[in-house]
Design a protein around this motif. Structure first.
Motif, PDB file in Angstrom:
ATOM      1  N   UNK A 368       0.804  -1.249  -0.055  1.00  0.00           N
ATOM      2  CA  UNK A 368      -0.071  -0.091   0.011  1.00  0.00           C
ATOM      3  C   UNK A 368       0.898   1.239  -0.154  1.00  0.00           C
ATOM      4  N   UNK A 369       0.685   2.116  -0.978  1.00  0.00           N
ATOM      5  CA  UNK A 369       1.702   3.237  -1.019  1.00  0.00           C
ATOM      6  C   UNK A 369       0.842   4.484  -1.517  1.00  0.00           C
ATOM      7  N   UNK A 370       1.711   5.560  -1.011  1.00  0.00           N
ATOM      8  CA  UNK A 370       1.268   6.926  -1.235  1.00  0.00           C
ATOM      9  C   UNK A 370       1.693   7.126  -2.991  1.00  0.00           C
ATOM     10  N   UNK A 371       0.880   8.031  -3.629  1.00  0.00           N
ATOM     11  CA  UNK A 371       1.025   8.367  -4.999  1.00  0.00           C
ATOM     12  C   UNK A 371       2.513   8.509  -5.436  1.00  0.00           C
ATOM     13  N   UNK A 372       3.263   9.086  -4.445  1.00  0.00           N
ATOM     14  CA  UNK A 372       4.552   9.666  -4.816  1.00  0.00           C
ATOM     15  C   UNK A 372       5.746   8.457  -4.569  1.00  0.00           C
ATOM     16  N   UNK A 373       5.297   7.223  -4.171  1.00  0.00           N
ATOM     17  CA  UNK A 373       6.084   6.179  -3.969  1.00  0.00           C
ATOM     18  C   UNK A 373       6.416   5.296  -5.036  1.00  0.00           C
ATOM     19  N   UNK A 374       6.260   5.690  -6.152  1.00  0.00           N
ATOM     20  CA  UNK A 374       6.175   4.584  -7.266  1.00  0.00           C
ATOM     21  C   UNK A 374       7.709   4.060  -7.253  1.00  0.00           C
ATOM     22  N   UNK A 375       8.753   4.685  -7.128  1.00  0.00           N
ATOM     23  CA  UNK A 375       9.944   4.248  -7.432  1.00  0.00           C
ATOM     24  C   UNK A 375      10.264   3.117  -6.255  1.00  0.00           C
ATOM     25  N   UNK A 376       9.873   3.537  -5.151  1.00  0.00           N
ATOM     26  CA  UNK A 376      10.002   2.424  -3.923  1.00  0.00           C
ATOM     27  C   UNK A 376       9.317   1.183  -4.069  1.00  0.00           C
ATOM     28  N   UNK A 377       8.055   1.192  -4.818  1.00  0.00           N
ATOM     29  CA  UNK A 377       7.170   0.101  -4.853  1.00  0.00           C
ATOM     30  C   UNK A 377       7.806  -0.642  -6.093  1.00  0.00           C
ATOM     31  N   UNK A 378       8.504  -0.259  -6.983  1.00  0.00           N
ATOM     32  CA  UNK A 378       9.361  -0.977  -7.980  1.00  0.00           C
ATOM     33  C   UNK A 378      10.354  -1.634  -7.572  1.00  0.00           C
TER      34      UNK A 378
END
Length: 414
Positions: A368-378
């Motif tokens: 579950x992530x905030x929209x600014x955390x795309x890099x972390x999700x990848x």
């Protein structure tokens, strides 16, 4: 309605006191849900009611039913005098001042099984001093806005005590001791600023430790632990001021955070490693979880795990560690709050020294992530897939509002 007139006649025929006709035990049980001041007033209803209040198995002293603290104190002292020592099951004391310890001692002498003391958010909490709770019958204890001294948290003289809830209290004690305790909740409290409080309760089944001020308490061995929720917030003193992710006290060791009190010994995670359901939430700057993982505990019973922002620091070392040392893990949840990606990129690049080997029992991973955390999700996805987690077991949820927990879409990892 059909039968309505008949029911109405039955309720009013000859002014019969249907409630008063109940057996004493049932009547007293019904009265036990009322504040004690209202229970006493029933003595004027009829001859049948005159002495019922003396045997009601509950004592409920609530300040909001009195004009002043003095009125409550006068009533309580008279109540105890005339009531005698009839057994009670529960005692609620909700006030700001009064002869509180006398009321507590009276309740325990009457074999109370449940005791709740709430000092109503006073500026200076009532001090329990070094007085101990002594009872052969007490099972549940709830304390709110009380200042607790060393003796008051030694529950050795309460052999049946199972549940303790401590909320918004000042804990000036070196140790919380109980061999019988199975459920412990400490929320919104202030711990001693000079040393760590130790929790010695080997029979614990569940633990909640949430949003406290001061040093993180030390949890001693709890082999029967099943569930634990721990949140280390912004007022925790185990806090690094030099790095957003608190790496100085974690795996990277870049400053003197190692010198925090009792830093050479495990604080929480070693004892928590016995749990089957674990939620570890922390501000990124608080380093206790990462420091404890350096002691290399194994999570051999862990089935469900929730981690948040702190687990991505220092090359995702904490996340990798849990994947490697939780052999029967079935569900993993990772929550990423809003964080500047510039901080993340410089403090948390994904280069684990050893590839994780995930539990073969792992059924689902929720990110579950905030929209600014795309890099972390990848980067998390890369770790998971490299560690052997099939992409169809990974669920990604982007959060619209972190506080409300809503999300805008849900999709499987690709």
């Amino acid at each position: 309605m059909p039968g309505g007139s008949k029911n109405k006649r039955a309720a009013t025929t000859d002014g019969e006191d249907r409630l008063g006709a109940l057996p004493d035990e049932i009547l007293q049980h019904v009265l036990s849900f009322l504040p004690s001041c209202q229970t006493v007033r029933t003595c004027v209803l009829a001859q049948r009611w005159r002495d019922q209040w003396k045997s009601v198995p509950a004592l409920r002293l609530h300040q909001d039913h009195f004009a002043t603290d003095q009125h409550l104190s006068e009533f309580a002292n008279q109540l105890l005098l005339f009531r005698g020592h009839a057994p009670i099951h529960g005692c609620d004391i909700v006030c700001t001042e009064g002869d509180i310890w006398r009321w507590i001692r009276y309740a325990l002498s009457c074999q109370a099984r449940v005791l709740r003391v709430d000092l109503l958010d006073v500026i200076e909490p009532w001090q329990l001093s070094d007085r101990r709770f002594i009872s052969q019958q007490l099972v549940r204890l709830e304390l709110v806005a009380v200042e607790l001294r060393p003796g008051s948290l030694d529950f050795s003289s309460c052999p049946k005590l199972e549940v303790v809830n401590i909320n918004d209290c000042i804990v000036n004690a070196k140790k919380i001791v109980s061999r019988s305790l199975t459920h412990l909740s400490i929320t919104g409290c202030t711990f001693d600023i000079k040393s760590r409080t130790r929790i010695s309760a080997p029979g614990l089944i569940s633990l909640e430790l949430d949003d406290f001020l001061g040093w993180t308490p030390v949890l001693e061995r709890v082999p029967s632990l099943v569930t634990a929720f721990v949140r280390l917030g912004e007022f925790c003193d185990d806090h690094c001021f030099l790095s957003y992710y608190g790496n100085c006290g974690g795996f990277s060791g870049r400053c003197k955070c190692d010198e925090s009190v009792h830093s050479d010994h495990p604080v929480l995670v070693a004892a928590l490693s016995q749990a089957t359901d674990l939620k570890l939430v922390s501000r990124p700057q608080v380093f206790i979880f990462r420091k404890d993982l350096k002691r290399r505990p194994s999570f051999t019973k862990l089935k469900t795990l929730l981690l948040n922002e702190w687990c991505v620091a220092a090359n995702f070392a904490a996340l990798v560690y849990f994947l490697q040392h939780s052999p029967i893990l079935e569900k993993l949840t990772i929550e990423l709050d809003k964080t500047p990606e510039s901080v993340f990129e410089t403090d948390g690049d994904c280069n684990p020294g050893q590839q994780p080997i995930a539990s073969k029992r792992l059924q689902v991973v929720q990110v579950k992530y905030h929209k600014d955390r795309v890099l972390a999700v990848h980067k998390i996805l890369k770790i998971l897939i490299t560690g052997g987690v099939p992409s169809e077991k990974v669920v990604i949820e982007r959060m619209i509002s972190w506080t409300s927990g809503s999300f805008s879409f849900q999709r499987r990892a690709e």
